[in-house]
Design a protein around this motif. Structure first.
Motif, PDB file in Angstrom:
ATOM      1  N   LEU A   6       0.852  -1.188   0.000  1.00  0.00           N
ATOM      2  CA  LEU A   6       0.000   0.000   0.000  1.00  0.00           C
ATOM      3  C   LEU A   6       0.889   1.240   0.000  1.00  0.00           C
ATOM      4  O   LEU A   6       1.604   1.494   0.958  1.00  0.00           O
ATOM      5  CB  LEU A   6      -0.921  -0.017   1.220  1.00  0.00           C
ATOM      6  CG  LEU A   6      -1.857   1.177   1.382  1.00  0.00           C
ATOM      7  CD1 LEU A   6      -2.734   1.360   0.153  1.00  0.00           C
ATOM      8  CD2 LEU A   6      -2.735   1.005   2.617  1.00  0.00           C
ATOM      9  N   MET A   7       0.867   1.973  -1.116  1.00  0.00           N
ATOM     10  CA  MET A   7       1.649   3.199  -1.248  1.00  0.00           C
ATOM     11  C   MET A   7       0.682   4.372  -1.236  1.00  0.00           C
ATOM     12  O   MET A   7      -0.319   4.347  -1.946  1.00  0.00           O
ATOM     13  CB  MET A   7       2.423   3.206  -2.575  1.00  0.00           C
ATOM     14  CG  MET A   7       3.325   2.022  -2.768  1.00  0.00           C
ATOM     15  SD  MET A   7       4.703   2.079  -1.624  1.00  0.00           S
ATOM     16  CE  MET A   7       5.656   0.691  -2.193  1.00  0.00           C
ATOM     17  N   LEU A   8       1.006   5.400  -0.469  1.00  0.00           N
ATOM     18  CA  LEU A   8       0.113   6.549  -0.387  1.00  0.00           C
ATOM     19  C   LEU A   8       0.905   7.847  -0.443  1.00  0.00           C
ATOM     20  O   LEU A   8       1.967   7.954   0.156  1.00  0.00           O
ATOM     21  CB  LEU A   8      -0.673   6.509   0.935  1.00  0.00           C
ATOM     22  CG  LEU A   8      -1.603   5.320   1.151  1.00  0.00           C
ATOM     23  CD1 LEU A   8      -2.116   5.311   2.583  1.00  0.00           C
ATOM     24  CD2 LEU A   8      -2.760   5.359   0.172  1.00  0.00           C
ATOM     25  N   PRO A   9       0.377   8.835  -1.187  1.00  0.00           N
ATOM     26  CA  PRO A   9       1.039  10.135  -1.191  1.00  0.00           C
ATOM     27  C   PRO A   9       0.652  10.915   0.067  1.00  0.00           C
ATOM     28  O   PRO A   9      -0.478  10.820   0.539  1.00  0.00           O
ATOM     29  CB  PRO A   9       0.480  10.812  -2.437  1.00  0.00           C
ATOM     30  CG  PRO A   9      -0.838  10.158  -2.679  1.00  0.00           C
ATOM     31  CD  PRO A   9      -0.802   8.784  -2.075  1.00  0.00           C
ATOM     32  N   LYS A  10       1.597  11.674   0.601  1.00  0.00           N
ATOM     33  CA  LYS A  10       1.343  12.487   1.791  1.00  0.00           C
ATOM     34  C   LYS A  10       0.367  13.609   1.443  1.00  0.00           C
ATOM     35  O   LYS A  10       0.407  14.152   0.338  1.00  0.00           O
ATOM     36  CB  LYS A  10       2.687  13.063   2.265  1.00  0.00           C
ATOM     37  CG  LYS A  10       2.619  13.858   3.544  1.00  0.00           C
ATOM     38  CD  LYS A  10       4.044  14.239   3.980  1.00  0.00           C
ATOM     39  CE  LYS A  10       4.039  15.224   5.112  1.00  0.00           C
ATOM     40  NZ  LYS A  10       3.918  16.614   4.703  1.00  0.00           N
ATOM     41  N   ASP A  11      -0.506  13.936   2.392  1.00  0.00           N
ATOM     42  CA  ASP A  11      -1.424  15.081   2.308  1.00  0.00           C
ATOM     43  C   ASP A  11      -2.524  14.964   1.256  1.00  0.00           C
ATOM     44  O   ASP A  11      -3.204  15.950   0.982  1.00  0.00           O
ATOM     45  CB  ASP A  11      -0.652  16.389   2.059  1.00  0.00           C
ATOM     46  CG  ASP A  11       0.299  16.714   3.201  1.00  0.00           C
ATOM     47  OD1 ASP A  11      -0.060  16.366   4.354  1.00  0.00           O
ATOM     48  OD2 ASP A  11       1.380  17.270   2.946  1.00  0.00           O
ATOM     49  N   VAL A  49       5.311  11.072   6.526  1.00  0.00           N
ATOM     50  CA  VAL A  49       6.033  10.122   5.679  1.00  0.00           C
ATOM     51  C   VAL A  49       6.617   9.009   6.549  1.00  0.00           C
ATOM     52  O   VAL A  49       7.141   9.274   7.629  1.00  0.00           O
ATOM     53  CB  VAL A  49       7.158  10.867   4.912  1.00  0.00           C
ATOM     54  CG1 VAL A  49       8.112   9.892   4.240  1.00  0.00           C
ATOM     55  CG2 VAL A  49       6.549  11.812   3.876  1.00  0.00           C
ATOM     56  N   GLY A  50       6.467   7.761   6.086  1.00  0.00           N
ATOM     57  CA  GLY A  50       7.015   6.644   6.846  1.00  0.00           C
ATOM     58  C   GLY A  50       6.400   5.331   6.406  1.00  0.00           C
ATOM     59  O   GLY A  50       5.545   5.300   5.535  1.00  0.00           O
ATOM     60  N   SER A  51       6.847   4.230   7.036  1.00  0.00           N
ATOM     61  CA  SER A  51       6.321   2.902   6.718  1.00  0.00           C
ATOM     62  C   SER A  51       5.753   2.253   7.962  1.00  0.00           C
ATOM     63  O   SER A  51       6.402   2.248   9.009  1.00  0.00           O
ATOM     64  CB  SER A  51       7.432   2.013   6.158  1.00  0.00           C
ATOM     65  OG  SER A  51       7.587   2.269   4.795  1.00  0.00           O
ATOM     66  N   MET A  71       4.511   8.479   1.250  1.00  0.00           N
ATOM     67  CA  MET A  71       5.683   9.118   0.635  1.00  0.00           C
ATOM     68  C   MET A  71       5.302  10.486   0.090  1.00  0.00           C
ATOM     69  O   MET A  71       4.114  10.771  -0.102  1.00  0.00           O
ATOM     70  CB  MET A  71       6.210   8.221  -0.484  1.00  0.00           C
ATOM     71  CG  MET A  71       5.141   7.782  -1.470  1.00  0.00           C
ATOM     72  SD  MET A  71       5.811   6.735  -2.756  1.00  0.00           S
ATOM     73  CE  MET A  71       5.821   5.160  -1.983  1.00  0.00           C
ATOM     74  N   PRO A  72       6.296  11.331  -0.170  1.00  0.00           N
ATOM     75  CA  PRO A  72       5.990  12.632  -0.768  1.00  0.00           C
ATOM     76  C   PRO A  72       5.297  12.430  -2.111  1.00  0.00           C
ATOM     77  O   PRO A  72       5.518  11.418  -2.782  1.00  0.00           O
ATOM     78  CB  PRO A  72       7.367  13.269  -0.965  1.00  0.00           C
ATOM     79  CG  PRO A  72       8.276  12.524  -0.047  1.00  0.00           C
ATOM     80  CD  PRO A  72       7.724  11.148   0.089  1.00  0.00           C
ATOM     81  N   SER A  73       4.481  13.392  -2.478  1.00  0.00           N
ATOM     82  CA  SER A  73       3.668  13.288  -3.677  1.00  0.00           C
ATOM     83  C   SER A  73       4.499  12.964  -4.924  1.00  0.00           C
ATOM     84  O   SER A  73       4.100  12.150  -5.763  1.00  0.00           O
ATOM     85  CB  SER A  73       2.906  14.595  -3.850  1.00  0.00           C
ATOM     86  OG  SER A  73       2.173  14.571  -5.007  1.00  0.00           O
ATOM     87  N   SER A  74       5.685  13.578  -5.038  1.00  0.00           N
ATOM     88  CA  SER A  74       6.516  13.348  -6.229  1.00  0.00           C
ATOM     89  C   SER A  74       6.978  11.889  -6.299  1.00  0.00           C
ATOM     90  O   SER A  74       6.969  11.265  -7.362  1.00  0.00           O
ATOM     91  CB  SER A  74       7.724  14.277  -6.203  1.00  0.00           C
ATOM     92  OG  SER A  74       8.402  14.131  -4.982  1.00  0.00           O
ATOM     93  N   ALA A  75       7.341  11.325  -5.156  1.00  0.00           N
ATOM     94  CA  ALA A  75       7.780   9.926  -5.119  1.00  0.00           C
ATOM     95  C   ALA A  75       6.623   9.008  -5.486  1.00  0.00           C
ATOM     96  O   ALA A  75       6.804   7.995  -6.167  1.00  0.00           O
ATOM     97  CB  ALA A  75       8.311   9.581  -3.731  1.00  0.00           C
TER      98      ALA A  75
END
Ligand code: CUA
Length: 344
Positions: A148-153, A195-197, A220-224
């Motif tokens: 599960l990957m999620l962008p911050k904010d 940000v974190g796991s 993770m940050p939006s760009s990542a």
């Protein structure tokens, strides 16, 4: 200096209640929050503690005090003095709890309603739970993933589905949790802000592998996140064995997308589950079982109809029976070859 038992009892109860409340407020109940809802929920939790712990401790200390103080002494055969009703007291102990419980329900409802408000630019993530693993599908980004990957904010709406039994979706750092019921879609809305796991854990006993049903969630940050979508989006997926492509890639992809790693060890797929048999030993076991049937037929049957035969030393009726329905025949053949070939 003998005090009246009632005064003694109340003094003891109040003292214990203060100590008890102080202890529970000092305890760290949850890990550091990672979404915008966490502070509000932590406050809600503290308020619930402040209302419930003193009452619980007070009642328990009065009960214990009374049991000790007014116990029957040897030779005491009496029933004690008759007790009459006390209307004022009864009205008091019905009204006060009613007001407290109603007030807390309204407060809880307002908090939840506020957290679950629809927000603009919400990203949808379909979460599929099965014994004993998770799959994540991003319809807007055209990505499917086992992590599960999620962008911050960015607000997320999780739509929760189950393939088999009741599970429960929980990331302690996000605080929110929801049961996942077969045949129903339940939802959770939240906005990660750190940000974190962490871990997505299943919080509903769902079978023998329940405790192993956890997967990583990474904020993770939006760009990542955009970079991850680019890499794992439609194009990347096809290269990983979609479409007509057969062979080991298709087998590997079928292994990953059906959650086999949740229960089995298989080196070629970096799988280390221990609920079911170690598939690195599959070839040897299948050879022993042949008896007029090919090893491939045995492996295929074990996936389609797992109740037909259980490997010695493993519990019966654990492997899901949904694979016959879920894995298309072509993919199933690729998976069988992949497993028998040790990943080749
Ligand atoms: Cu799924 Cu416990």
């Amino acid at each position: 200096m003998r005090r009246h038992p009632l005064a003694q009892m109340i003094a003891l109860g109040v003292f214990a209640a203060i100590v008890g409340t102080a202890i529970v407020l000092l305890m760290d109940w949850f890990p550091t929050g990672a979404d915008t809802a966490a502070p509000t929920i932590d406050t809600l939790y503290d308020v619930l503690l402040v209302f419930s712990v003193p009452i619980f401790v007070l009642v328990m200390s009065v009960v214990i005090y009374s049991v000790v103080k007014f116990r029957a002494r040897p030779g005491d055969m009496g029933d004690g003095a008759p007790i009459h009703g006390n209307t004022r007291l009864e009205v008091f102990w019905v009204t006060v709890p009613f007001l407290i419980v109603t007030g807390l329900s309204v407060y809880g409802w307002v908090v939840l309603n506020d957290i679950e408000k629809k927000k603009p630019n919400t990203m949808i993530v379909n979460v599929t739970a099965q014994q004993f693993t998770w799959h994540f599908d991003y319809p807007g980004q055209k990505v499917t993933s086992d992590q599960l990957m999620l962008p911050k904010d960015r607000p997320v709406e999780f739509r929760l589905h189950s393939k088999d039994v009741i599970h429960s979706f929980w990331v302690p750092e996000f605080r929110l949790k929801s049961d996942i019921v077969p045949g129903m879609t339940t939802k959770i809305r939240l906005t990660p802000n750190r940000v974190g796991s962490w871990n997505v854990v299943c919080a509903e006993l769902c079978g023998l592998g329940h405790s192993t049903m956890r997967q990583q969630v990474t904020v993770m940050p939006s760009s990542a996140f955009q970079a991850w979508v680019q890499k794992n989006g439609k194009g990347g997926q096809q290269a990983a064995g979609g479409g007509q492509a057969g062979g080991a890639a298709a087998g590997k992809s079928a292994f990953a997308s059906n959650g086999c790693a949740g229960c089995h060890t298989f080196k070629a797929s970096n799988a280390s589950g221990t609920v079911g048999p170690n598939l690195d030993q599959l070839k040897a076991v299948a050879a022993k079982r042949e008896k007029g049937k090919s090893a491939a037929a045995y492996v295929k049957q074990s996936i389609e109809d797992p109740r037909a035969f259980t490997v010695k030393g493993f519990p019966k009726n654990v492997m899901p029976t949904t694979f016959k329905k879920d894995i298309p025949p072509q993919q199933l053949d690729a998976l069988v070859q992949y497993l028998l070939g040790g990943g080749k």
